[in-house]
Design a protein around this motif. Structure first.
Motif: not given
Length: 553
Positions: A341, A355-357, A362-363, A365, A384-385, A388
């Motif tokens: 991203d 990435v295209n939230e 997302t990272f 998915t 980031r979370d 992930t």
């Protein structure tokens, strides 16, 4: 003019050292007295011009431009803005970047920003430099685009002061090698700041509050954002190109943020030519890793499975490092997939997913889907979370080699971040092969640095850390060549930790920070501060820069 001499005759490889020494002496005379390097080489080596030209081209890849004539149809433009002494000369035979000192940091940096393998540095004598300056000035006067390139979104409104302001700011930032361009609104209008070598430097201003709004609207139009929305942050991308050559096209990531004076915009320049240094591939060598750090990183990157994690604060070059490590293991025998991203640099033979939230990619998915795509090696742009992090750890445990980054300041902070993500310590200890902790230090400008006595406070603090300072240390001064900052370019210093069983045991037992720190002191990785101080002793950077980036910790 001579640009592509034939191979040298009568100049044996045993004379290469003598040539190197003569180049250094001539460069020193050029820096101190503005003496012509070519004239110094001819005098110092007592060689005829064709032989010396051929030797420079053979040994160092430097072409030579002499005299007051240019090939018919040659196109000349200045590189680096007004006042610079470097010129791009485009001919039917190729492209030369000609200047008085092609070995300088500025010339090497300019070469990085050029696209195409046919671009070569060239040494120009005084007569040729005068002619190049005249031709570049004529081209600008006649309307040829230099640093006033228009955005690729179209030429409509190209005569508008707002359009010219935005395009000149972008073109100048690109030419100078800026990583980010900031458009900051205030009561009087809008000002531009450039992030160069990791620090902010001022740029042009437009003192008109109404025009300031139009500048942000122009950027929104280029990034295909909603110009009517002024209360919420917006993100987008711009594909921008100079009309001189389609190969000058670069991507920019755009962030627009509301402020008390309207809106601010930040453009991140994603220019792979600044990363690759004119080469077809990036590698740990081209990125500046050396010695034991480079060897350990290569060993970690070549393992069949597990996780290699690169950490550091924002702007420390983490993404660039994982690209370099991944490029070295990209042998075509395995499937490599990245999710990023955004996708910052293209890697041949690699499936790269942006990435295209907004669309639900997302990272987390994307990483789940990647695992069903039969990968051997995976690059996750950033953890980031917790979701992930869990999928990345599970991927490393199930036979994949995972390259990723996380924002943290040290190995201990990395472990704390994963604990915050609620990752089982046993799983993390089993998955993690190694951690790279890195920083980027600015290099001192070699043309204006001076030596000075270190302060007693510095001696006392560093002495308590068993670091002995030399009698005199380099200090940044500032000159025209370094934009009066005292620094030109950056270099990497990195701790490369290959986790052993002792550290893994401590991780699983959730041992105290003191125990983990004691175990790290006995590891092979040399601390960042000690590596940085080696560069100070070598005259490459300053104590002030080490204190700013690494700190006395």
């Amino acid at each position: 003019m001579t640009s592509t001499p034939s191979p040298a005759e009568g100049f044996s490889p045993t004379d290469d050292l003598r040539l190197n020494q003569a180049v250094e002496v001539a460069r020193q005379a050029h820096a101190a007295q503005a003496a012509c390097i070519w004239a110094g080489l001819v005098q110092g080596l007592a060689l005829d011009e064709p032989t010396l030209s051929a030797a420079l081209l053979r040994q160092q890849g430097i072409a030579v431009m002499l005299g007051s004539a240019l090939p018919t149809g040659a196109h000349v433009r200045r590189v680096g803005g007004a006042g610079a002494s470097l010129y791009r000369v485009e001919t039917d035979q190729g492209v030369l970047l000609a200047g008085p000192d092609p070995w300088s940091t500025a010339s090497q940096a300019a070469l990085m920003r050029q696209q195409g393998a046919s671009v070569r540095l060239a040494l120009a004598d005084a007569a040729c430099l005068a002619l190049l300056a005249q031709r570049a000035a004529q081209a600008t006067t006649n309307g040829a685009p230099a640093l006033t390139a228009q955005a690729s979104s179209g030429a409509a409104g190209a005569d508008s002061p707002v359009v010219r302001f935005v395009d000149q700011a972008i073109a100048h930032g690109h030419a100078e090698g800026a990583s980010d361009i900031h458009f900051e609104s205030d009561r009087r209008g809008v000002g531009v700041k450039y992030r160069l070598d990791g620090v902010m430097l001022p740029g042009p201003r437009l003192d008109d509050a109404q025009r300031a709004e139009e500048v942000i609207s122009r950027i929104k139009v280029m990034a295909q954002l909603d110009i009517t929305e002024r209360r919420r942050p917006q993100d987008g991308r711009i594909r921008w190109s100079a009309p001189v050559s389609a190969s000058d096209a670069i991507d920019m990531r755009v962030s627009v943020m509301p402020s008390i004076f309207g809106e601010d915009a930040v453009l991140r320049l994603l220019d792979k030519s600044q990363l690759r240094q004119g080469q077809d591939e990036i590698s740990l060598d081209t990125l500046g890793f050396k010695g034991e750090a480079a060897r350990t990183m290569r060993q970690l990157a070549m393992r069949p499975h597990g996780m290699l994690l690169v950490t550091g604060p924002t702007g420390s070059g983490k993404t660039t490092t994982v690209y370099g490590a991944l490029s070295e293991v990209n042998d075509g025998l395995g499937k490599i997939i990245t999710i990023e991203d955004p996708v910052e640099y293209e890697l041949p033979g690699v499936l790269q997913i942006p990435v295209n939230e907004q669309k639900g990619l997302t990272f987390a998915t994307g990483l789940r889907s990647i695992l069903r795509h039969d990968p051997d090696k995976i690059l996750v742009g950033e953890i980031r979370d917790g979701e992930t992090a869990r999928i990345a750890v599970q991927s490393a445990l199930t036979g994949h080699l995972v390259f990723t980054t996380v924002h943290a300041n040290s190995l201990l902070d990395v472990l704390g971040r994963f604990e915050h993500f609620d990752i089982d310590p046993f799983s993390l200890a089993s998955a993690l092969n190694g951690v790279v902790v890195q920083r980027l230090l600015r290099r001192l400008c070699t043309h204006c640095l001076r030596l000075d006595d270190p302060s007693q406070d510095d001696r006392k603090v560093l002495g308590a850390l068993s670091i002995e300072l030399p009698a005199r240390v380099p200090v940044a001064c500032g000159c025209d060549l370094c934009r009066h900052s005292g620094y030109r370019g950056r270099m990497v210093v990195a701790e490369v930790h290959s986790l052993d069983d002792r550290v893994r045991d401590l991780m699983v037992r959730r041992s105290s920070i003191a125990e983990l720190r004691a175990a790290m002191r006995g590891a092979a990785a040399r601390p960042l501060l000690h590596q940085a101080m080696d560069e100070v002793k070598a005259g490459v950077t300053s104590l002030e820069e080490v204190r700013r980036v690494v700190g006395w910790a």
